[in-house]
Structure formats: C-alpha cells, structure tokens
Design an enzyme around this catalytic site. Sequence first.
Site, mmCIF file in Angstrom:
data_model
loop_
_atom_site.group_PDB
_atom_site.id
_atom_site.type_symbol
_atom_site.label_atom_id
_atom_site.label_comp_id
_atom_site.label_asym_id
_atom_site.label_seq_id
_atom_site.Cartn_x
_atom_site.Cartn_y
_atom_site.Cartn_z
ATOM 1 N N TRP A 230 9.511 92.892 -11.575
ATOM 2 C CA TRP A 230 10.417 94.048 -11.516
ATOM 3 C C TRP A 230 10.183 94.804 -12.817
ATOM 4 O O TRP A 230 10.482 94.281 -13.898
ATOM 5 C CB TRP A 230 11.857 93.528 -11.418
ATOM 6 C CG TRP A 230 12.886 94.563 -11.162
ATOM 7 C CD1 TRP A 230 12.897 95.476 -10.146
ATOM 8 C CD2 TRP A 230 14.092 94.776 -11.914
ATOM 9 N NE1 TRP A 230 14.036 96.243 -10.220
ATOM 10 C CE2 TRP A 230 14.787 95.834 -11.301
ATOM 11 C CE3 TRP A 230 14.652 94.175 -13.039
ATOM 12 C CZ2 TRP A 230 16.009 96.310 -11.770
ATOM 13 C CZ3 TRP A 230 15.866 94.644 -13.510
ATOM 14 C CH2 TRP A 230 16.535 95.702 -12.872
ATOM 15 N N LYS B 129 23.866 92.610 -4.207
ATOM 16 C CA LYS B 129 23.270 92.379 -2.888
ATOM 17 C C LYS B 129 24.148 91.503 -2.013
ATOM 18 O O LYS B 129 24.478 91.864 -0.893
ATOM 19 C CB LYS B 129 21.889 91.723 -3.050
ATOM 20 C CG LYS B 129 20.773 92.703 -3.302
ATOM 21 C CD LYS B 129 20.665 93.127 -4.733
ATOM 22 C CE LYS B 129 19.564 94.154 -4.917
ATOM 23 N NZ LYS B 129 19.473 94.615 -6.290
ATOM 24 N N ASP C 281 16.666 85.099 -13.729
ATOM 25 C CA ASP C 281 17.265 86.288 -13.103
ATOM 26 C C ASP C 281 17.435 85.990 -11.615
ATOM 27 O O ASP C 281 16.447 85.835 -10.891
ATOM 28 C CB ASP C 281 16.337 87.496 -13.308
ATOM 29 C CG ASP C 281 16.916 88.756 -12.673
ATOM 30 O OD1 ASP C 281 18.101 88.735 -12.259
ATOM 31 O OD2 ASP C 281 16.184 89.763 -12.571
#
Length: 396
Positions: A131, A246, A211
């Site tokens: 990312w 999410k 993460d």
Amino acid sequence: MMYKQLPPIVQDPIFKIADACQKDTREEKVNLAIGVYLDNDGKVPLPLSVQKAEAWLAEQHIPRAYIGMEGLPAFNQHVQKLYFGEQSPAYIDGRIATVQTLGGTGAISLGAGLLHKAFPEAQAWIGKPGWDNHFALFEAMGIKTHAYDYYSHEKGLLFDEMVSLFKTLNKGSIVLLQPCCHNPTGCDLNTDQWSIVLDIIKDRQLIPFLDIAYLGFGEGLTQDRQVVQQFLNANIPFLLASSFSKNVGLYAERIGALSVVCPQACEIDQVRSYLRVLVRSHYSTPPAHGAFIVNTIFSDTDLTTLWQNEVDQMRMRIQAMRTRTHEILKERVPNFNADLLITQKGMFSYLPLNSEQINVLREKYAIYMLENGRINVPGLNTHNVDYFANALAKVL
Ligand code: LMR
C-alpha cells in the site's frame, strides 16, 4: 502567484483512479479501484448493527464533549478484546497501550511517530507491492523507508527473498507486515512461514508493525486474527494498527486504533503519554461518533452477534464473486492461471495484467482497476461480474 515554487507532485494512485471512475458517465462502468466493500447493488452498505447502534445512540442525546486524546476508553478496551483476547497474557498483564485513531491510516501514522521518538535512528522496511501510503506515512514522521520484495506476478510470494533480507537487517529495524488479506496481492503467509518470520524477528530484534485493516474478510474473524495470536505467543513487543472502516463499514467516521504491545506493564504509561503528545500536536482529540457506534455494538451481545454475521455475509459475497469470475475465466481462457482468483484472500485480487490490457479494460469496457493490476473484488456483483470476467477473458 504564491505557491508556484511547489514542484508538481504525483497524486495518490488509488484515489486518482477512483476519481477518474467517478467522472466516467458510461452506464456499464465497473468500479474496482478503491478498497471499499460494496454490496450487490454497488453501494457502500450501512450495516444493520450500525443502524441499530445509531438509533439507540440518538435516543441517549450524548453531549459532544471532547473524549480525550486517547479516545473513548471503552472503545479502546473493546479493541484489545477483539484483537488480543481477554485470555492473552499481554492483556491480563496490562502490557498493551491502545489509543483510538483516525482510521487505520491514523494508527500507522501515530505508531510511526512513536517509533521515531523512541528510536530516532530506526528505519522501516515495507513490502512491495504494498500500500503506497505506508511509505508516505513513515516518511512523514521522519522515518527513512525501504522496500522488501514480497510478491511478483511471475513467482508469486517471494518468501525466500523476504526472509533473506530480514536476516540482514540491523537490530531495531522496523518491519511493516500485513497479518491477513494482503493489500494489494491477497496473498498471505501461512502459519509456518509466520513462525519463520517470528524467529528472525526475535533473533535480529526487529520491531514488527502489523497493519490489519481487513479483519474478517479473509477466512473469518477468528481465523484472521491467528497471526496476532502467534505474535503474542512468541512474546515479542509489536505494534498493531487496526481499522473499523471495512468490517464495520465506518469509512468516513475515521475510526481505528493503535495498540502497542510492550515487554513490561510499567512502560505503558510512558508510551501512552507520548501518544497523547503526538495526538495533541496533530489533531488534539479524535472524533467521537465512530467510537460510540463501535462501543455500542460491542457492549451488546445481540448487536455483536449481528455484526459478526454481517461480516460473514460480506466475506461470502466476495467469495461468490471470486468463484464466478474463476468459473468464467477457466472456461474461456484455459491457459490463464484463474486459480489466483480463488486462492487470494480478502478484498483484493492481484491480476497479472500489463498496462496495455489495463488501459483497454478502462477505455473500451469502462472497467477501473489500479495500474498494478489490483481489483477490489467487492466492486463485482451479480449484475456486472459476467461482464467483467468476459471483458477480462477478451484482453487475456
Ligand atoms: C485501498 O487500499 O484502496 C484502501 O485501503 C483505501 C485507501 O485509503 O487507500
């Protein structure tokens, strides 16, 4: 002109594509750009558990006082129970400092700030592909970043390359790791591979920064936190950035947490006070609403069960889209390794497409994905999955 001396800058690759998609007026367009869960009608759902929590909260007329630099204490407790478990020695011993953050992104930023204060010389190693924002977040906190090879379209997971590099890192180097639903590849390490990584981390005294933004979208809420348990069992200090964007659908509320697992309980106060200073100097105190929602859900057994079921349903819908795409590709492009679609986990699939193929999908078929071949699988639904898979088959 006041700012003309600013050199041109590269825009974030994810938001760039998402914006382009939004501007496209073609009816058939398929948005597979940004990592957001969409329902079968292509909408970001508001889970029923959230609706019920909000309805209850509305009746409480809670005043909007500041909730403190560390966020809502009850929220932080729930985060610890969810990710670490009440049975874990780190939880029982009070060795975890958790603060509410501005989403998972805010958690990484805050964690990076803490690490830079504590270890000014430490540098960070981040997986590639990964990312992109990970690099930007660490750099913004003054930490020099480097990439380690994680995956290639040709060879798949580059585990040997990754561990060989880890073995050469200086003591105290930071390694950014994704415990589940790897972004962008959907390819995770297995338990044995994590054990090997943990041995190296221990041996080299590296600082792991986990993460975990997609808990529940891989194999399930319990299975997806197994890696966190492995880290706890290995009894090493680590940081965990978690997010409710999410799995509770609270993207715009910016609600996540940073948890710092310390070797000793006596270090917790010091860590928390440094985190408070960082928070104060960046945004003073976090917003309350997302924390109220999460706290309401997790304080009520029925709402928690409802939420767990909703996460299961989201995961199963993603799985169904993977299976359907796999089915079509297998039939139409037998020499393509369509199994990728069903072995990769979480929200993303990482397709071995070149930029020409990605351009054709965008220009001719209005299908938007990232330039690196990542698709956000939840952008697929029963209305567009066949269109997407057939277009993909054509470019392949
Ligand atoms: C993504 O990878 O698309 C998401 O994590 C959203 C973001 O902020 O980039």
